[in-house]
Design a protein around this motif. Sequence first.
Motif, PDB file in Angstrom:
ATOM      1  N   ASN A 239       5.517  19.696   0.824  1.00  0.00           N
ATOM      2  CA  ASN A 239       6.219  20.163  -0.628  1.00  0.00           C
ATOM      3  C   ASN A 239       6.680  18.877  -1.469  1.00  0.00           C
ATOM      4  O   ASN A 239       6.152  18.067  -1.834  1.00  0.00           O
ATOM      5  N   GLU A 240       8.238  18.673  -1.214  1.00  0.00           N
ATOM      6  CA  GLU A 240       8.767  17.721  -1.730  1.00  0.00           C
ATOM      7  C   GLU A 240       8.471  16.517  -0.960  1.00  0.00           C
ATOM      8  O   GLU A 240       8.504  15.197  -1.451  1.00  0.00           O
ATOM      9  N   HIS A 241       8.220  16.697   0.411  1.00  0.00           N
ATOM     10  CA  HIS A 241       8.202  15.333   1.409  1.00  0.00           C
ATOM     11  C   HIS A 241       6.612  15.423   1.558  1.00  0.00           C
ATOM     12  O   HIS A 241       6.090  16.350   2.517  1.00  0.00           O
ATOM     13  N   THR A 242       6.056  14.367   1.098  1.00  0.00           N
ATOM     14  CA  THR A 242       4.446  14.493   1.260  1.00  0.00           C
ATOM     15  C   THR A 242       3.892  13.610   2.495  1.00  0.00           C
ATOM     16  O   THR A 242       2.729  13.480   2.867  1.00  0.00           O
TER      17      THR A 242
ATOM     18  N   THR B  29       0.734  -1.289   0.131  1.00  0.00           N
ATOM     19  CA  THR B  29      -0.131   0.166  -0.040  1.00  0.00           C
ATOM     20  C   THR B  29       0.949   1.263   0.030  1.00  0.00           C
ATOM     21  O   THR B  29       1.407   1.438   0.884  1.00  0.00           O
ATOM     22  N   THR B  30       0.948   1.865  -1.238  1.00  0.00           N
ATOM     23  CA  THR B  30       1.845   3.284  -1.163  1.00  0.00           C
ATOM     24  C   THR B  30       0.928   4.438  -1.503  1.00  0.00           C
ATOM     25  O   THR B  30      -0.278   4.222  -1.967  1.00  0.00           O
ATOM     26  N   HIS B  31       1.577   5.374  -1.219  1.00  0.00           N
ATOM     27  CA  HIS B  31       0.704   6.669  -1.348  1.00  0.00           C
ATOM     28  C   HIS B  31       1.922   7.796  -1.393  1.00  0.00           C
ATOM     29  O   HIS B  31       2.647   7.961  -0.738  1.00  0.00           O
ATOM     30  N   THR B  32       1.793   8.500  -2.848  1.00  0.00           N
ATOM     31  CA  THR B  32       2.854   9.161  -3.297  1.00  0.00           C
ATOM     32  C   THR B  32       2.397  10.530  -3.419  1.00  0.00           C
ATOM     33  O   THR B  32       3.138  11.566  -3.463  1.00  0.00           O
ATOM     34  N   ASN B  33       0.944  11.048  -3.188  1.00  0.00           N
ATOM     35  CA  ASN B  33       0.595  12.340  -3.213  1.00  0.00           C
ATOM     36  C   ASN B  33       0.375  12.945  -2.082  1.00  0.00           C
ATOM     37  O   ASN B  33       0.541  12.283  -0.693  1.00  0.00           O
ATOM     38  N   SER B  34       0.170  14.267  -2.034  1.00  0.00           N
ATOM     39  CA  SER B  34      -0.156  14.864  -0.454  1.00  0.00           C
ATOM     40  C   SER B  34      -1.428  14.226   0.087  1.00  0.00           C
ATOM     41  O   SER B  34      -2.419  13.883  -0.852  1.00  0.00           O
TER      42      SER B  34
END
Length: 261
Positions: free
Chosen positions: A128-131, A2-7
Motif C-alpha cells: 500500500n504505502e510501503h512498496t 537505481t531507484t524503484h518507487t512503484n509496486s
Amino acid sequence: MTTHTNSWPAGTPCWVDLMASDLERTQTFYRDVLGWTYSESQPEYGGYCNALVDGDVVAGLSPTMEGMEDAPHVWSVYLATDDIAAHAAKAGHAGATQLLETMEVGPFGSMGMWADPTGAAFGMWQANEHTGFTRVEEPGAVAWCDVMTADPAAAREFYAAVFGYEYQDIGDDSMPYALFTVPGGDRPAGGIGGPAPDAGDAQPGWSVAFQVEDVDAAAERVRRSGGSISSEPSDFEYGRMTVAAGPDGEVFVLMTPAETM
C-alpha cells in the motif's frame, strides 16, 4: 542510482527484514558494514525501523517479538503480490504451510509468511504505502535474492504454480541453479538452486545478497564489527562475493557485481 518507487511485479523479491536480539547492536553493525542509516523505530509496530541508503528504504529491522525469543535469526525475503489472498490460496494448493497468518500492517500493506514444500520460508507483501525496496543494485542495497534447497525441482514447480515463474538453467548436474523471471518481467528477478556439494546438512531457505563497492574491504568491516566470514571473498562468473554472518549469526552475502552485469 537505481531507484524503484512503484509496486513490484507479483513474485518479485521486494523486501527483506530481520529480527534482532539487540536492535541497537544490529543497527550499529550494519551501519558500519553497509553504511545504513535508519528511520525512527515505531513502537506501535513493535519497534520496527527501515534501513536507508541516501534516504531510500532498502531493508527492515525490528527487535525480537515477544514469544519469539527462540526463533532463528534469519533475513526474511518477501515476494510481491497484488492479491495476497489469491496468492495465499495458490500457495496452499501447491503444498505450502502457512507460518504466520496474513495481516494488515497499518497503512503500509499486508503480509504473511509461508514455508514452501521443500521447507524454505518466505513472506508475501501486498504493498500500500510501503512498496518495498526503493533502491536496489547499489552499494548498501539488495543485489540479489535466491532460494537454495535440496529439492530445487520441487521448489521450481511450486513457485511456477504460485507466481508463474519461468526459468533459465545456468547450473549443472552437480549444482543445479536456475534464474527465474516473473510474468511481465524483462530480466531475471532471482534464482532457485541446490546446495553446493560441500554444504553438508544445509537447511533450505531464501537468502539475500547486499551490494558493496569492495567485497574484501566489506569482509574486513564485518570482522571488525563483530561478525564473521564463513566463505572468504572469491570471484565467480557474475562478480566477487563472500558469505558473512551478523551479530545474531544471521547469514547474508556481500557481493560486487561484475562490470558487465
